[in-house]
Design a protein around this motif. Structure first.
Motif: not given
Length: 252
Positions: A124-128, A167-171
């Protein structure tokens, strides 16, 4: 003819196991047709024995973390499209930190082990501080129903972080099902496409294109892990090796 075929494979750098595998296919076809199998002749068997005893050392060089960063930096000069820059940047990082074979991140007509988007488990985005989990549902030498999983941990504050770049690639890629790594037109990244891009980057850095190949990511990752105290059993598990073959990947 078989002797010349074997000699040609050996001269071009094929490993003994690869040569044996190709001969097995030839042998199978002859048996299927009910004709004499030339691969079992005395001459061929002695030729294979000689090749195994005099195997040419693997001359491929490891991609170290500094070389990895330089390869990534070169993409800004060699690649115009933002999508392609992010795609290959992510693939380079993933190939290193997941210790992948090229067949696991690219596609061709014979692909059996290409990773799919569904093989990736994102935190999850909150779990950095959480890692990306990668499940290899099949891989070279794997048995049916036997999978392997590894964790890729984030490197906070680094532009070379494998997690933030994924994450950047998947966006940009989107969540369409299929191969993990896709071109901007939605087609899977082929082995030839990945190899060509890497060759351009290697040449741009003035390095030897014959000694730094797609497999150099795996060699470099194994070497880096061994240098940082990863045990033999852990290394074998991380790289999904079925034998002690991992040891030849560890370079001085």
């Amino acid at each position: 003819m078989i002797s010349q075929f074997v000699a040609s494979l050996h001269q071009n750098g094929s490993a003994p196991a690869t040569i044996t595998s190709k001969l097995s296919a030839i042998s199978f076809l002859h048996k299927l047709l009910g004709i004499s199998d030339p691969t079992q002749s005395f001459t061929i068997q002695k030729l294979l024995l000689a090749i195994r005893k005099h195997r040419v050392p693997d001359g491929r060089l490891p991609i170290s973390p500094p070389i990895l960063k330089s390869l990534i930096d070169s993409l800004q000069t060699l690649t115009n499209l933002q999508y392609d820059q992010q795609l290959f940047k992510t693939m380079y990082l993933f190939a290193f930190y997941a210790m992948t074979r090229i067949s696991e991140i690219t596609w061709d007509a014979n692909s059996q082990h290409t990773l799919q988007l569904a093989n990736l488990q994102l935190p999850p985005p909150t779990e950095i501080h959480a890692p990306i989990m990668v499940r290899f549902s099949s891989f070279k030498h794997s048995t049916p129903g036997c999978s392997a999983s590894i964790a890729i941990r984030p490197q906070h504050g680094s532009i070379y972080c494998p997690v933030s770049n994924m994450f950047e690639y998947l966006s940009l890629r989107g969540n369409r099902a299929g191969c993990l790594f896709l071109r901007s037109d939605g087609s899977p990244v082929s082995k030839n496409c990945f190899a060509r891009k890497l060759r351009c980057c290697v040449a741009h850095l003035g390095l030897d294109i014959h000694k730094i190949t797609p497999h150099s990511f795996r060699i470099g990752a194994a070497t880096h892990a061994a240098q940082h105290g990863v045990s033999d059993s852990q290394l074998r598990s991380l790289g999904r090796w079925s034998s002690s073959a991992y040891s030849i990947y560890i370079r001085p």
